[in-house]
Scaffold this motif. Sequence first.
Motif, PDB file in Angstrom:
ATOM      1  N   GLU A  31       0.865  -1.172   0.000  1.00 41.76           N
ATOM      2  CA  GLU A  31       0.000   0.000   0.000  1.00 41.76           C
ATOM      3  C   GLU A  31       0.905   1.226   0.000  1.00 41.76           C
ATOM      4  O   GLU A  31       1.527   1.547   1.000  1.00 41.76           O
ATOM      5  CB  GLU A  31      -0.910   0.004   1.240  1.00 41.76           C
ATOM      6  N   LEU A  32       1.011   1.885  -1.148  1.00 41.06           N
ATOM      7  CA  LEU A  32       1.884   3.041  -1.271  1.00 41.06           C
ATOM      8  C   LEU A  32       1.216   4.261  -0.658  1.00 41.06           C
ATOM      9  O   LEU A  32       0.082   4.583  -0.985  1.00 41.06           O
ATOM     10  CB  LEU A  32       2.228   3.291  -2.743  1.00 41.06           C
ATOM     11  N   ALA A  33       1.934   4.919   0.233  1.00 44.45           N
ATOM     12  CA  ALA A  33       1.407   6.110   0.900  1.00 44.45           C
ATOM     13  C   ALA A  33       1.426   7.293  -0.055  1.00 44.45           C
ATOM     14  O   ALA A  33       2.226   7.355  -0.980  1.00 44.45           O
ATOM     15  CB  ALA A  33       2.237   6.419   2.140  1.00 44.45           C
ATOM     16  N   SER A  34       0.531   8.211   0.190  1.00 43.63           N
ATOM     17  CA  SER A  34       0.457   9.421  -0.616  1.00 43.63           C
ATOM     18  C   SER A  34       0.891  10.596   0.243  1.00 43.63           C
ATOM     19  O   SER A  34       0.586  10.611   1.430  1.00 43.63           O
ATOM     20  CB  SER A  34      -0.984   9.615  -1.094  1.00 43.63           C
ATOM     21  N   PRO A  35       1.577  11.553  -0.248  1.00 46.28           N
ATOM     22  CA  PRO A  35       2.018  11.680  -1.633  1.00 46.28           C
ATOM     23  C   PRO A  35       3.192  10.756  -1.929  1.00 46.28           C
ATOM     24  O   PRO A  35       4.020  10.487  -1.064  1.00 46.28           O
ATOM     25  CB  PRO A  35       2.433  13.150  -1.740  1.00 46.28           C
ATOM     26  N   LEU A  36       3.245  10.278  -3.161  1.00 46.96           N
ATOM     27  CA  LEU A  36       4.293   9.369  -3.593  1.00 46.96           C
ATOM     28  C   LEU A  36       5.225  10.089  -4.560  1.00 46.96           C
ATOM     29  O   LEU A  36       4.781  10.648  -5.559  1.00 46.96           O
ATOM     30  CB  LEU A  36       3.675   8.147  -4.295  1.00 46.96           C
ATOM     31  N   ALA A  37       6.504  10.079  -4.246  1.00 47.66           N
ATOM     32  CA  ALA A  37       7.525  10.658  -5.120  1.00 47.66           C
ATOM     33  C   ALA A  37       8.495   9.557  -5.512  1.00 47.66           C
ATOM     34  O   ALA A  37       8.847   8.701  -4.693  1.00 47.66           O
ATOM     35  CB  ALA A  37       8.272  11.776  -4.401  1.00 47.66           C
ATOM     36  N   ILE A  38       8.913   9.578  -6.770  1.00 43.25           N
ATOM     37  CA  ILE A  38       9.860   8.592  -7.289  1.00 43.25           C
ATOM     38  C   ILE A  38      11.014   9.334  -7.943  1.00 43.25           C
ATOM     39  O   ILE A  38      10.799  10.293  -8.688  1.00 43.25           O
ATOM     40  CB  ILE A  38       9.192   7.660  -8.324  1.00 43.25           C
ATOM     41  N   LYS A  39      12.229   8.885  -7.680  1.00 40.76           N
ATOM     42  CA  LYS A  39      13.427   9.400  -8.353  1.00 40.76           C
ATOM     43  C   LYS A  39      13.941   8.273  -9.231  1.00 40.76           C
ATOM     44  O   LYS A  39      14.202   7.178  -8.777  1.00 40.76           O
ATOM     45  CB  LYS A  39      14.484   9.805  -7.318  1.00 40.76           C
ATOM     46  N   SER A  58       0.651   5.549 -11.877  1.00 44.32           N
ATOM     47  CA  SER A  58      -0.688   6.135 -11.755  1.00 44.32           C
ATOM     48  C   SER A  58      -0.930   6.645 -10.332  1.00 44.32           C
ATOM     49  O   SER A  58      -1.778   7.505 -10.131  1.00 44.32           O
ATOM     50  CB  SER A  58      -1.766   5.129 -12.160  1.00 44.32           C
ATOM     51  N   LYS A  59      -0.168   6.150  -9.358  1.00 43.61           N
ATOM     52  CA  LYS A  59      -0.277   6.601  -7.965  1.00 43.61           C
ATOM     53  C   LYS A  59       0.787   7.641  -7.622  1.00 43.61           C
ATOM     54  O   LYS A  59       0.776   8.207  -6.535  1.00 43.61           O
ATOM     55  CB  LYS A  59      -0.124   5.409  -7.030  1.00 43.61           C
ATOM     56  N   CYS A  60       1.702   7.872  -8.544  1.00 41.37           N
ATOM     57  CA  CYS A  60       2.844   8.750  -8.296  1.00 41.37           C
ATOM     58  C   CYS A  60       2.442  10.216  -8.443  1.00 41.37           C
ATOM     59  O   CYS A  60       1.876  10.612  -9.457  1.00 41.37           O
ATOM     60  CB  CYS A  60       3.963   8.408  -9.277  1.00 41.37           C
ATOM     61  N   ASP A  61       2.746  11.011  -7.426  1.00 41.23           N
ATOM     62  CA  ASP A  61       2.436  12.439  -7.457  1.00 41.23           C
ATOM     63  C   ASP A  61       3.566  13.256  -8.062  1.00 41.23           C
ATOM     64  O   ASP A  61       3.342  14.315  -8.631  1.00 41.23           O
ATOM     65  CB  ASP A  61       2.149  12.938  -6.038  1.00 41.23           C
ATOM     66  N   LEU A  62       4.789  12.766  -7.923  1.00 47.58           N
ATOM     67  CA  LEU A  62       5.962  13.509  -8.352  1.00 47.58           C
ATOM     68  C   LEU A  62       7.038  12.536  -8.828  1.00 47.58           C
ATOM     69  O   LEU A  62       7.334  11.561  -8.135  1.00 47.58           O
ATOM     70  CB  LEU A  62       6.503  14.321  -7.171  1.00 47.58           C
ATOM     71  N   LEU A  63       7.566  12.785 -10.009  1.00 46.21           N
ATOM     72  CA  LEU A  63       8.645  11.954 -10.564  1.00 46.21           C
ATOM     73  C   LEU A  63       9.787  12.868 -10.974  1.00 46.21           C
ATOM     74  O   LEU A  63       9.579  13.855 -11.675  1.00 46.21           O
ATOM     75  CB  LEU A  63       8.152  11.173 -11.791  1.00 46.21           C
ATOM     76  N   VAL A  64      10.980  12.536 -10.521  1.00 45.33           N
ATOM     77  CA  VAL A  64      12.188  13.188 -11.003  1.00 45.33           C
ATOM     78  C   VAL A  64      12.917  12.138 -11.821  1.00 45.33           C
ATOM     79  O   VAL A  64      13.193  11.035 -11.339  1.00 45.33           O
ATOM     80  CB  VAL A  64      13.077  13.690  -9.844  1.00 45.33           C
ATOM     81  N   THR A  65      13.162  12.466 -13.084  1.00 49.87           N
ATOM     82  CA  THR A  65      13.767  11.491 -13.981  1.00 49.87           C
ATOM     83  C   THR A  65      14.756  12.180 -14.908  1.00 49.87           C
ATOM     84  O   THR A  65      14.785  13.406 -15.012  1.00 49.87           O
ATOM     85  CB  THR A  65      12.676  10.744 -14.786  1.00 49.87           C
ATOM     86  N   GLU A  66      15.542  11.378 -15.569  1.00 50.17           N
ATOM     87  CA  GLU A  66      16.537  11.903 -16.505  1.00 50.17           C
ATOM     88  C   GLU A  66      15.960  11.900 -17.918  1.00 50.17           C
ATOM     89  O   GLU A  66      15.357  10.918 -18.334  1.00 50.17           O
ATOM     90  CB  GLU A  66      17.783  11.013 -16.445  1.00 50.17           C
ATOM     91  N   TYR A  67      16.134  12.989 -18.604  1.00 51.56           N
ATOM     92  CA  TYR A  67      15.732  13.104 -20.016  1.00 51.56           C
ATOM     93  C   TYR A  67      17.029  13.067 -20.813  1.00 51.56           C
ATOM     94  O   TYR A  67      17.768  14.042 -20.866  1.00 51.56           O
ATOM     95  CB  TYR A  67      14.977  14.415 -20.237  1.00 51.56           C
ATOM     96  N   ASN A 139      17.757  16.715 -16.202  1.00 50.55           N
ATOM     97  CA  ASN A 139      16.836  16.132 -15.237  1.00 50.55           C
ATOM     98  C   ASN A 139      15.530  16.901 -15.343  1.00 50.55           C
ATOM     99  O   ASN A 139      15.530  18.119 -15.542  1.00 50.55           O
ATOM    100  CB  ASN A 139      17.400  16.213 -13.818  1.00 50.55           C
ATOM    101  N   VAL A 140      14.439  16.189 -15.247  1.00 52.52           N
ATOM    102  CA  VAL A 140      13.125  16.829 -15.285  1.00 52.52           C
ATOM    103  C   VAL A 140      12.326  16.396 -14.063  1.00 52.52           C
ATOM    104  O   VAL A 140      12.524  15.310 -13.518  1.00 52.52           O
ATOM    105  CB  VAL A 140      12.328  16.521 -16.581  1.00 52.52           C
ATOM    106  N   ILE A 141      11.458  17.293 -13.668  1.00 53.50           N
ATOM    107  CA  ILE A 141      10.525  17.000 -12.591  1.00 53.50           C
ATOM    108  C   ILE A 141       9.134  16.979 -13.222  1.00 53.50           C
ATOM    109  O   ILE A 141       8.804  17.839 -14.033  1.00 53.50           O
ATOM    110  CB  ILE A 141      10.650  18.036 -11.454  1.00 53.50           C
ATOM    111  N   LEU A 142       8.366  15.962 -12.904  1.00 54.02           N
ATOM    112  CA  LEU A 142       7.012  15.798 -13.433  1.00 54.02           C
ATOM    113  C   LEU A 142       6.058  15.646 -12.238  1.00 54.02           C
ATOM    114  O   LEU A 142       6.399  14.987 -11.265  1.00 54.02           O
ATOM    115  CB  LEU A 142       6.929  14.562 -14.320  1.00 54.02           C
ATOM    116  N   ALA A 143       4.902  16.272 -12.349  1.00 52.68           N
ATOM    117  CA  ALA A 143       3.944  16.228 -11.246  1.00 52.68           C
ATOM    118  C   ALA A 143       2.527  16.104 -11.773  1.00 52.68           C
ATOM    119  O   ALA A 143       2.228  16.475 -12.903  1.00 52.68           O
ATOM    120  CB  ALA A 143       4.075  17.487 -10.389  1.00 52.68           C
ATOM    121  N   LYS A 144       1.649  15.590 -10.927  1.00 49.97           N
ATOM    122  CA  LYS A 144       0.244  15.444 -11.283  1.00 49.97           C
ATOM    123  C   LYS A 144      -0.520  16.743 -11.163  1.00 49.97           C
ATOM    124  O   LYS A 144      -1.623  16.866 -11.635  1.00 49.97           O
ATOM    125  CB  LYS A 144      -0.409  14.404 -10.372  1.00 49.97           C
TER     126      LYS A 144
END
Length: 149
Positions: A31-39, A58-67, A139-144
Amino acid sequence: LDGAEELYGESLRKTVVVTAVRCDDLFADVELASPLAIKSDMQGADGFLFENGQATLSKCDLLVTEYWPYALVRAGFAMREIHEHYRKFFTHGHIIDEASWRPGQPLLPVAELIERLQDEFKGSESPDATSQDKTKHRNVILAKDRLVV
């Protein structure tokens, strides 16, 4: 790895086979807690997160990823697919760099983020581009939401 010209001698490197677990399988019983951030920084394999982590994302509120177009294409991903994944899971984002983003600044609509990335990287596909241009990344940050980060 034939999606782009090889610039780092990848085909000459020793390879190691590793066992992997799909992101969604890894968190299927959690059970993933919210808010969920992934790097995510997977050296071009980030596309596999989008393909095999859709339930998690689909449950992720914030993603930091490499472009990193060079590595993503070398790993077999088309940039339009990566952009579609950005649109599918997130509404806002920004390039994380010293020139255009500061903490506390509102994020851009994801379509504007993608447009900025395409503009910044369009010269990297030119035959006259240097190997440094062809392999640059951000690096990019993506959010819902258009939250302030």
